[in-house]
Design a protein around this motif. Structure first.
Motif, mmCIF file in Angstrom:
data_model
loop_
_atom_site.group_PDB
_atom_site.id
_atom_site.type_symbol
_atom_site.label_atom_id
_atom_site.label_comp_id
_atom_site.label_asym_id
_atom_site.label_seq_id
_atom_site.Cartn_x
_atom_site.Cartn_y
_atom_site.Cartn_z
ATOM 1 N N ILE A 122 29.858 -12.199 -0.129
ATOM 2 C CA ILE A 122 29.835 -13.576 0.381
ATOM 3 C C ILE A 122 28.544 -13.808 1.167
ATOM 4 N N GLY A 123 28.206 -12.843 2.028
ATOM 5 C CA GLY A 123 26.988 -12.956 2.819
ATOM 6 C C GLY A 123 25.742 -12.997 1.959
ATOM 7 N N GLY A 124 25.745 -12.257 0.854
ATOM 8 C CA GLY A 124 24.592 -12.275 -0.042
ATOM 9 C C GLY A 124 24.309 -13.664 -0.582
ATOM 10 N N VAL A 125 25.358 -14.365 -0.982
ATOM 11 C CA VAL A 125 25.197 -15.737 -1.484
ATOM 12 C C VAL A 125 24.753 -16.661 -0.361
ATOM 13 N N ARG A 162 30.552 -21.386 6.034
ATOM 14 C CA ARG A 162 29.165 -21.660 5.649
ATOM 15 C C ARG A 162 28.998 -21.619 4.140
ATOM 16 N N LEU A 163 29.658 -20.668 3.477
ATOM 17 C CA LEU A 163 29.562 -20.568 2.023
ATOM 18 C C LEU A 163 30.071 -21.848 1.356
ATOM 19 N N VAL A 164 31.238 -22.312 1.774
ATOM 20 C CA VAL A 164 31.823 -23.515 1.163
ATOM 21 C C VAL A 164 30.903 -24.712 1.357
ATOM 22 N N ALA A 165 30.408 -24.892 2.598
ATOM 23 C CA ALA A 165 29.539 -26.034 2.878
ATOM 24 C C ALA A 165 28.218 -25.937 2.120
ATOM 25 N N LEU A 166 27.678 -24.736 1.996
ATOM 26 C CA LEU A 166 26.423 -24.556 1.259
ATOM 27 C C LEU A 166 26.610 -24.832 -0.231
#
Length: 442
Positions: free
Chosen positions: A362-365, A422-426
């Motif tokens: 997840i952090g990588g993305v 953050r992933l979802v918003a990005l």
């Protein structure tokens, strides 16, 4: 919004090209932390007081280096846009103005530390005494390198913008290697002790700044300050600075909560968190490549190409994260023992470990998409997103973990929530396409 620039040649975003940008950037990112380790090892043999003084004063210079990172990131996207539009001179001109900004801030830091370095050291230590005196002395000398340190950061920014990560590699690595050799010589045979460490730091940072400044001069562009451009860069840096403060406050709060669960819990948290920061360092190199490539694509007027590139970079980030997850999972029984012989600390580390592993893909993305939006100049969205995710997700979650006595697992579940938000918003921002504004400037 500027008019779209005429499209130029498509930006090369093959895996080889991404690696060619990311790997030298990784070495540059790692050079300073590695030098700090060498410096710490050298000073550590002087005794407890010099080592404590270095720990206190070095924290201040780490903050100055972080300000440099903000300047570098703000410069890369602006420079890359102009480079992608086919205007190399304008891309370098962004570097000129960023360098004036960096030099001004660096001189203020250097002067401020001559006046207030001692008082700052006493404040950080909590009381006057040998440690505070030594820290203040080290800080006053080392701060003389602040102009060079920040000039080097600005230089990294514009050179990444024109997709040159090789010169920064040598301009940073060379002075750091020289300093690593000088430090033990100045500390021991020359008899300067802790002062030798400060002198080695200041010399390396000054030399690095001079090399980057000389690279600007060789470009043969006008070198006069342009206040309008500097104000624009200050606005961009402000948003990145606020975003960074939100990160720092969140991680500080997480450590404070972990400390309330006992010494073993906070020790295990520190191990997992520092390893997370290490993997973040590697993924940040990918984000730097994203800044350069996305800025160039949008500067060239190629919004569809930039969107396709963003998706590809997200996949690269996810793949890197999966690789880290596999390695970290395999090292679960070994790695914590390298950092602590305390069985309770190792046991607590195993509580955080599954979360640490799951965070990697997840952090990588997320890191890759952070780089995409910074390269696009969409930093206000990033700033707001980070604040909302911290105040609405991470901080409430970790204090709830304390209230419900969920232990270290609760803290790392809060970190997972922070990254997932953050992933979802990005991803929503990526899908909207609102970030893909073309032109030499945003």
């Amino acid at each position: 919004m500027s008019q779209p620039a005429p499209a130029t040649a498509p930006v090369d975003a093959t895996a080889r090209r991404v690696a060619a940008l990311a790997l030298p950037a990784l070495v540059v990112l790692a050079a300073e932390p590695l030098y700090v380790l060498v410096d710490t090892a050298v000073v550590g043999h002087l005794g407890r007081v010099p080592l404590a003084a270095l720990a206190v004063a070095g924290t201040v210079m780490t903050l100055v280096a972080w300000l440099g990172t903000v300047v570098a990131y703000g410069t890369t996207g602006r420079s890359a846009r102009r480079f992608g539009a086919g205007d190399r001179a304008a891309a370098v001109a962004e570097g000129v103005q960023a360098s004036w900004l960096a030099l001004g801030v660096g001189l203020l830091v250097a002067a401020g530390m001559q006046v207030g370095g001692g008082a700052l050291a006493r404040t950080l230590v909590g009381e006057p005494g040998a440690v505070a005196d030594a820290a203040g002395h080290w800080l006053r000398i080392a701060a003389l390198g602040a102009p060079g340190l920040l000039l080097a950061a600005a230089g990294n920014g514009w050179l990444r913008g024109i997709q040159d990560t090789r010169r920064p590699l040598w301009f940073v690595l060379g002075p750091n290697l020289l300093s690593a050799l000088l430090c033990p010589l100045l500390v021991y045979p020359a008899g300067l002790g802790l002062v030798g460490s400060a002198v080695a730091n200041a010399l390396a940072q000054t030399l690095s700044g001079v090399l980057f400044a000389a690279a600007l001069v060789r470009e043969r562009v006008p070198l006069r300050p342009r206040p309008r451009l500097i104000r624009q860069q200050l606005g961009l840096s402000r948003d990145l600075l606020v975003r960074g403060v939100a990160f720092q406050a969140s991680f500080l709060a997480a450590t404070a909560v972990a400390a309330r669960f006992g010494a073993a819990a906070v020790g295990a948290h520190q191990i997992a968190l520092q390893l997370w920061f290490f993997t973040a360092l590697v993924l940040d190199a990918l984000a730097i490549a994203a800044q350069s490539l996305i800025g160039a694509a949008l500067g060239a007027g190629d919004a569809p190409g930039a969107r396709a590139l963003a998706r590809r970079l997200a996949l690269f980030g996810g793949a890197c994260g999966v690789g880290f997850a596999v390695l970290i999972a395999a090292g679960a029984g070994v790695v914590p023992a390298l950092f602590s012989a305390d069985p309770e600390v190792r046991e607590q580390a195993m509580v955080a470990w599954p979360w640490f592993v799951a965070l990697q893909p997840i952090g990588g993305v997320v890191f890759a998409l952070d780089g995409v939006l910074i390269g696009a100049g969409d930093v206000r969205y990033l700033r707001n997103l980070t604040i909302v995710a911290a105040l609405g997700g991470f901080l409430p979650a970790i204090w709830l973990a304390y209230a419900l006595d969920l232990g270290l697992g609760g803290i790392w579940a809060g970190l997972m929530l922070f990254v997932v938000l953050r992933l979802v918003a990005l991803l929503l921002r990526l899908r909207s396409g609102g970030w893909a504004v073309v032109g030499a400037v945003r």
